[in-house]
Design a protein around this motif. Structure first.
Motif, PDB file in Angstrom:
ATOM      1  N   GLY A  11       0.838  -1.201   0.000  1.00  0.00           N
ATOM      2  CA  GLY A  11       0.000   0.000   0.000  1.00  0.00           C
ATOM      3  C   GLY A  11       0.871   1.249   0.000  1.00  0.00           C
ATOM      4  O   GLY A  11       2.074   1.183  -0.223  1.00  0.00           O
ATOM      5  N   GLY A  12       0.222   2.351   0.269  1.00  0.00           N
ATOM      6  CA  GLY A  12       0.991   3.588   0.415  1.00  0.00           C
ATOM      7  C   GLY A  12       1.648   4.039  -0.864  1.00  0.00           C
ATOM      8  O   GLY A  12       2.729   4.604  -0.857  1.00  0.00           O
ATOM      9  N   LYS A  13       0.968   3.776  -2.009  1.00  0.00           N
ATOM     10  CA  LYS A  13       1.538   4.198  -3.283  1.00  0.00           C
ATOM     11  C   LYS A  13       1.640   5.716  -3.333  1.00  0.00           C
ATOM     12  O   LYS A  13       2.519   6.263  -3.991  1.00  0.00           O
ATOM     13  N   SER A  14       0.747   6.373  -2.649  1.00  0.00           N
ATOM     14  CA  SER A  14       0.747   7.827  -2.690  1.00  0.00           C
ATOM     15  C   SER A  14       1.668   8.426  -1.645  1.00  0.00           C
ATOM     16  O   SER A  14       1.713   9.640  -1.500  1.00  0.00           O
TER      17      SER A  14
ATOM     18  N   THR B  50      -8.255  -2.543  -3.042  1.00  0.00           N
ATOM     19  CA  THR B  50      -8.886  -2.122  -1.794  1.00  0.00           C
ATOM     20  C   THR B  50      -9.279  -0.652  -1.895  1.00  0.00           C
ATOM     21  O   THR B  50      -8.903   0.039  -2.834  1.00  0.00           O
ATOM     22  N   GLU B  52      -8.200   1.774  -0.144  1.00  0.00           N
ATOM     23  CA  GLU B  52      -7.036   2.652  -0.088  1.00  0.00           C
ATOM     24  C   GLU B  52      -6.374   2.756  -1.451  1.00  0.00           C
ATOM     25  O   GLU B  52      -5.947   3.828  -1.873  1.00  0.00           O
ATOM     26  N   GLN B  53      -6.320   1.606  -2.143  1.00  0.00           N
ATOM     27  CA  GLN B  53      -5.728   1.633  -3.472  1.00  0.00           C
ATOM     28  C   GLN B  53      -6.585   2.438  -4.435  1.00  0.00           C
ATOM     29  O   GLN B  53      -6.074   3.067  -5.358  1.00  0.00           O
ATOM     30  N   ASP B  56      -5.598   5.886  -3.934  1.00  0.00           N
ATOM     31  CA  ASP B  56      -4.326   6.085  -4.635  1.00  0.00           C
ATOM     32  C   ASP B  56      -4.575   6.363  -6.108  1.00  0.00           C
ATOM     33  O   ASP B  56      -3.991   7.270  -6.695  1.00  0.00           O
ATOM     34  N   ALA B  59      -5.886   9.706  -6.960  1.00  0.00           N
ATOM     35  CA  ALA B  59      -4.917  10.796  -6.838  1.00  0.00           C
ATOM     36  C   ALA B  59      -4.094  10.950  -8.103  1.00  0.00           C
ATOM     37  O   ALA B  59      -3.718  12.055  -8.472  1.00  0.00           O
ATOM     38  N   LYS B  68       6.024  11.164 -10.016  1.00  0.00           N
ATOM     39  CA  LYS B  68       5.675  11.697  -8.706  1.00  0.00           C
ATOM     40  C   LYS B  68       5.597  13.221  -8.731  1.00  0.00           C
ATOM     41  O   LYS B  68       6.432  13.881  -9.343  1.00  0.00           O
ATOM     42  N   PHE B  72      -0.379  15.399  -6.738  1.00  0.00           N
ATOM     43  CA  PHE B  72      -1.101  14.144  -6.557  1.00  0.00           C
ATOM     44  C   PHE B  72      -1.255  13.849  -5.067  1.00  0.00           C
ATOM     45  O   PHE B  72      -2.270  13.304  -4.632  1.00  0.00           O
ATOM     46  N   GLY B  73      -0.245  14.205  -4.288  1.00  0.00           N
ATOM     47  CA  GLY B  73      -0.339  14.047  -2.844  1.00  0.00           C
ATOM     48  C   GLY B  73      -1.429  14.920  -2.266  1.00  0.00           C
ATOM     49  O   GLY B  73      -2.154  14.536  -1.368  1.00  0.00           O
ATOM     50  N   PHE B  76      -4.706  13.353  -3.041  1.00  0.00           N
ATOM     51  CA  PHE B  76      -4.913  12.195  -2.183  1.00  0.00           C
ATOM     52  C   PHE B  76      -5.398  12.641  -0.807  1.00  0.00           C
ATOM     53  O   PHE B  76      -6.376  12.121  -0.286  1.00  0.00           O
TER      54      PHE B  76
END
Lengths: 435, 517
Positions: A11-14, B50, B52-53, B56, B59, B68, B72-73, B76
């Motif tokens: 997880g935590g791609k962002s 999921t 959370e994904q 992601d 975002a 990156k 995008f952060g 999110f």
């Protein structure tokens, strides 16, 4: 068609993008965190929380038309009453139906709200205190758990492969499955060769050859080392001895304490609390405020309530002594105390304070810190020189006689940390001895 | 058409599902899509993710991999805050225009929802992506994932070589100009993203080979007597001016950018171009997908492959999706593309099978010809939102939606209603609603018109103002600053009236030295 299960992907791609965002908005976020620590309780400091920052510096501008001005056409659904040629009053403020498609793009969003995680919040708070990195890592350490060996497991990382155990399992499996050994096969081959050379009867040779064949096949199908045999060393975390601590916050709340001073004191208490919660599983906080009378109060009253009266520091120690005797036996509690004051004390009270501190308070405390808070401007005209307050002189005399406690003057936020340094150093020296 | 009636063979029971359920559901839908509807799709890849994904994916504009960037952060954090408060549900799926066509579906969905989502995304959107002319013209579904991989690693390698801050500045500026980073007219050959990486290398090698310091010292020909006009024309022709694609212009012409900075602009521009068809086909794309899932779910139910309970669950979420609040409703937030799209597709079905006399007059080709899927597939292939609405919004639907038109002229004291759902209003409403979905009409027309090459190198940009609708001043100043920084010299943006060519407003920006040194 393929089905791919992505749920187990890390997880935590962002995360990286989020870090970049926080860095970019650092000053704004820092200001927001500073604001929000004012409203937080001491114990809630390291909780996740929502902050709100002005949208200005993190705006993503594009060339687009203004929300108003110019001649516009709007097609809307749900007409009930209008016929062609009707005139409608212009809605006030440009809102309502006039904003059909423009409304969503929002000229009016001026604050950006989002949630900081626990780590992020703490990090920014500590950053704001200008802690050195080493100390920050120490404070931010979440768990003080150890790791120890705990038998074997059938799965694990290759680095943890337990060779001896694996081969032992492999051997017992090979024996149980009757896997022919290499020299058994060699022996049979040898016998076969000899029998052929000696021209033994064909039936026996044939039988032996069949047997050899099946044994060779058996040896090939039963592997020497099967994935089933693999054993890994298992480690499990275990908690280090749990201890409990109580933290006494003593503060002078007489009229001479300004909001700025209280804020400094609060930050100091917060930092101490964070530090203690990393060390101890259970931390109680006791708030005692005093003027010329002392009283145990709740946190809200402690920071918000105002009181008038003179200043008698000894009253706070009497109250603290009472609470310790009543609830916190020094044999089973680690007692930390921090006192914040602007340094005023009634001159007649000095001797009593010294005696109480030396005889009753310091012996039961792990750590006692006195924080003399001042306004950032420092010594203003009518005030005495900051170091020369009544209380400071009293404590200085006490320290000269060998009593162990910390005392510092703090005027700005970044002065707070040095008060801690000595505590850490002491801990380092005594590392290993359980608290 | 052979219709097999299977009864009592439910694809699943209850809410739970596993991979074999998904496979069964997909196969059943694939059969219907192929035999009953005759859809033409890319092979499917269904990925289970999921919540959370899903956040992601939100975002980074839904793409599975992306370079990156802080913005995008920010998105999110924003989505997360709203989602955690429970103010917003997440989409049930995200679908990516690639070959194979990737659909993300959420693990929380019930079996019925997974069926609906597969029908909607993996067949509806998929068919549209594969067949619509805009997507064929502008996007390269075979290469997009590879290109994103290239973009991500390229940006990352730039960050390593030139530092995060430097790359971030270029990306900030490029993102601000992203809406002005698309070509709006078809190109000569279809896009091929695979060769992009190779071309980038070749361009650079060529530049290094051709470089000769000697040329700098050769004095230029003096052209004293040539007509100034001719020089201007020649200069504009050489610079391919006027140019509406600002990022393309900067990439090719900006005097002081480093090669890697040009490549970053190119990446942002290519991605903007990839999304350009989606902006122009929201109503059609969603309409196609919603109509497809509606037909498929109904057929599944008729054949007893899903239970009555599932069917009711489907209807509930379907009606939520196609809800269109009326304009007075506090939830009104513009025309819902799902609702308009679905209603128009269903209306085209009705016209083909059960036309009224009015329909026969308005749609002589479609009315009563009976070939519903034939009509729809033809439409899905050849139209975009604007042309689709202009052609196929029927009077029946205008009456059903009770559409009306309001004219907002700041010189008049009142708003006026100029058309409602009656004989006089149909054509006007249809034309205006179509224009309301025309990206070329909605986004401001901004072009680079000239460069002062011999003097200050000032860049001249025009905004051709329609009906006095000027640009939002604060944002314009910010974007213009980015533009000036990229250009490295002064920039002027003139807002010019479309008809009279009168200059209504001017914005200026000076390049800040050292931003892109």
């Amino acid at each position: 068609m393929h089905i791919v299960d992505r749920r187990l992907n890390p997880g935590g791609k962002s995360f990286a993008n989020r870090q970049r965002f926080l860095r970019r908005a650092k000053e704004l976020v820092q200001r927001a965190v500073r604001e929000s620590t004012k409203d937080r309780g001491i114990g809630d400091l390291d909780q996740a929380g929502e902050v709100s920052i002005p949208v200005d510096d993190i705006r993503e501008p594009t060339l687009r038309r203004a929300g108003s001005g110019g001649k516009r056409d709007i097609v809307l659904p749900g007409n009930r009453q209008y016929v062609e040629g009707d005139l409608i009053e212009r809605p006030q403020g440009g809102g309502g139906k006039g904003s059909g498609r423009e409304g969503g793009q929002g000229d009016g969003e001026d604050a950006f709200r989002f949630v900081l995680t626990r780590e992020e919040f703490l990090n920014i708070f500590l950053d704001d205190l200008e802690l050195p990195d080493l100390a920050k890592r120490r404070i931010a350490l979440t768990e003080s758990e150890g790791i120890r060996r705990a038998g074997y497991t059938t799965s694990g990382s290759p680095a943890n492969l337990a060779l001896a155990r694996t081969l032992k399992v492999s051997m017992s499996r090979r024996i149980a499955m009757r896997r022919p050994k290499a020299d058994e096969i060699a022996e049979m081959e040898e016998t076969l060769r000899r029998m052929e050379e000696e021209g033994a009867e064909p039936g026996a040779v044939e039988a032996l050859r069949k047997q050899l064949e099946s044994q060779t096949r058996r040896r090939a199908t039963i592997p020497y080392l099967d994935p089933l045999d693999l054993r890994y060393r298992r480690y499990e975390p275990f908690p280090k001895p749990i201890a409990q601590a109580v933290m006494f916050c003593l503060m002078d709340v007489s009229g001479s304490m300004s909001e700025h001073m209280k804020d400094l004191a609060k930050r100091f208490f917060m930092l101490l609390h964070v530090f203690l919660t990393r060390r101890y599983k259970h931390v109680d906080v006791v708030f005692i405020r005093h003027t010329d009378k002392a009283k145990e109060v709740d946190e809200e009253t402690f920071f918000r309530g105002t009181e008038t009266g003179g200043t008698m520091v000894s009253s706070a120690f009497v109250e603290m002594k009472r609470v310790v005797e009543e609830r916190y036996d020094p044999a089973s509690w680690n007692i930390y105390a921090a006192q914040a004051s602007d340094g005023d004390n009634m001159s007649s009270d000095g001797e009593r304070t010294t005696r109480l501190l030396r005889e009753d308070i310091l012996p039961v405390c792990q750590y006692f810190a006195y924080l003399q808070v001042g306004d950032p401007g420092g010594h203003m005209g009518f005030m005495q020189h900051q170091g020369d307050t009544t209380l400071w002189r009293t404590y200085e005399a006490l320290q000269r006689t060998g009593a162990r406690f910390e005392m510092r003057r703090v005027q700005r936020r970044e002065d707070i940390y040095p008060v801690f340094r000595q505590l850490f150093q002491k801990r380092d020296a005594a590392e290993g001895a359980s608290p | 058409m052979t219709v097999q009636i299977k009864t009592g063979r439910l694809l699943f029971e209850g809410n739970d599902w596993d991979f074999s359920t998904i496979q069964r559901v997909h196969d059943a839908i694939a059969e219907i899509a192929d035999k009953d509807l005759g859809l033409d799709t890319f092979p499917n890849q269904i990925e289970i993710i999921t919540a959370e994904q899903m956040l992601d994916a939100y975002a980074s504009t839904g793409m599975p991999l992306f370079y990156k960037h802080w913005s995008f952060g920010k998105h999110f954090a924003q989505h997360e805050a709203v989602y955690r408060k429970g103010l917003m549900g997440l989409a049930y799926e995200i679908v990516i225009n690639s070959n194979p066509c990737i659909s993300y579906i959420m693990e929380e969905n019930t079996a019925t929802m997974q069926t609906l989502v597969i029908a909607h995304a993996a067949f509806g959107h998929n068919h549209f992506f594969k067949n619509n002319y805009l997507f064929n013209q502008w996007t390269d579904p075979d290469g997009i994932l590879d290109y994103l991989t290239f973009a991500k690693s390229y940006v990352m390698s730039c960050e390593e070589r030139y530092g995060q801050a430097a790359v971030e500045r270029v990306l900030d500026a490029a993102h601000a100009l992203m809406p002005q980073g698309v070509h709006r007219y078809p190109r000569k050959k279809p896009m091929n993203l695979k060769s992009e990486e190779k071309r980038e290398r070749e361009r650079q090698e060529n530049q290094e080979r051709m470089y000769d310091d000697l040329w700098r010292t050769v004095p230029g020909k003096s052209d004293g007597n040539k007509a100034r006009q001719m020089r201007d024309d020649k200069r504009r022709a050489l610079l391919e001016l006027p140019q509406e694609n600002l990022l393309y212009f900067l990439e090719k012409t900006a005097p002081r950018l480093a090669p890697w900075q040009r490549e970053v602009l190119r990446i942002v521009r290519n991605i903007a171009q990839y999304f350009y068809p989606q902006q122009q086909t929201k109503v059609m794309n969603e309409g196609c997908a919603t109509y497809t899932h509606y037909r498929i779910m109904n057929i599944l139910h008729e054949r007893g492959q899903i239970s009555d309970g599932s069917y009711l669950e489907f209807l509930t979420s379907h009606t939520n999706v196609v809800r269109q609040p009326v304009f007075e409703d506090p939830y009104y937030n513009g025309i819902n593309p799902y609702a308009l799209g679905f209603d128009m597709m269903s209306d085209i079905e009705r016209i083909a099978t059960d036309p009224t006399d009015e329909d026969k007059a308005w749609f002589p080709d479609l009315a009563g010809n009976g070939d519903v899927m034939g009509n729809l597939k033809e439409i899905w292939r050849n139209y975009r939102d604007e042309s689709f609405i202009a052609q196929f919004l029927s009077p029946t639907l205008i009456r059903k939606w009770r559409l009306f038109h309001i004219e907002d002229d700041p010189d008049e004291p009142h708003l006026s209603v100029s058309a409602i759902h009656d004989d006089r209003g149909y054509r006007k409403l249809r034309r205006l609603l179509a224009r309301q979905h025309d990206t070329a009409w909605l986004s401001p027309d901004i072009q680079v018109v000239d460069v002062d090459l011999e003097g200050t190198r000032r860049l001249v940009v025009h905004h051709r103002v329609l009906r006095n609708m000027l640009l939002q001043p604060e944002d314009t100043a910010r974007v213009l600053q980015h533009l000036a920084d990229l250009w490295s010299y002064d920039v002027v943006l003139r807002e010019v009236d479309y008809n009279t060519e009168a200059v209504l407003k001017e914005h200026h920006a000076k390049a800040r030295p050292g931003i892109f040194a």
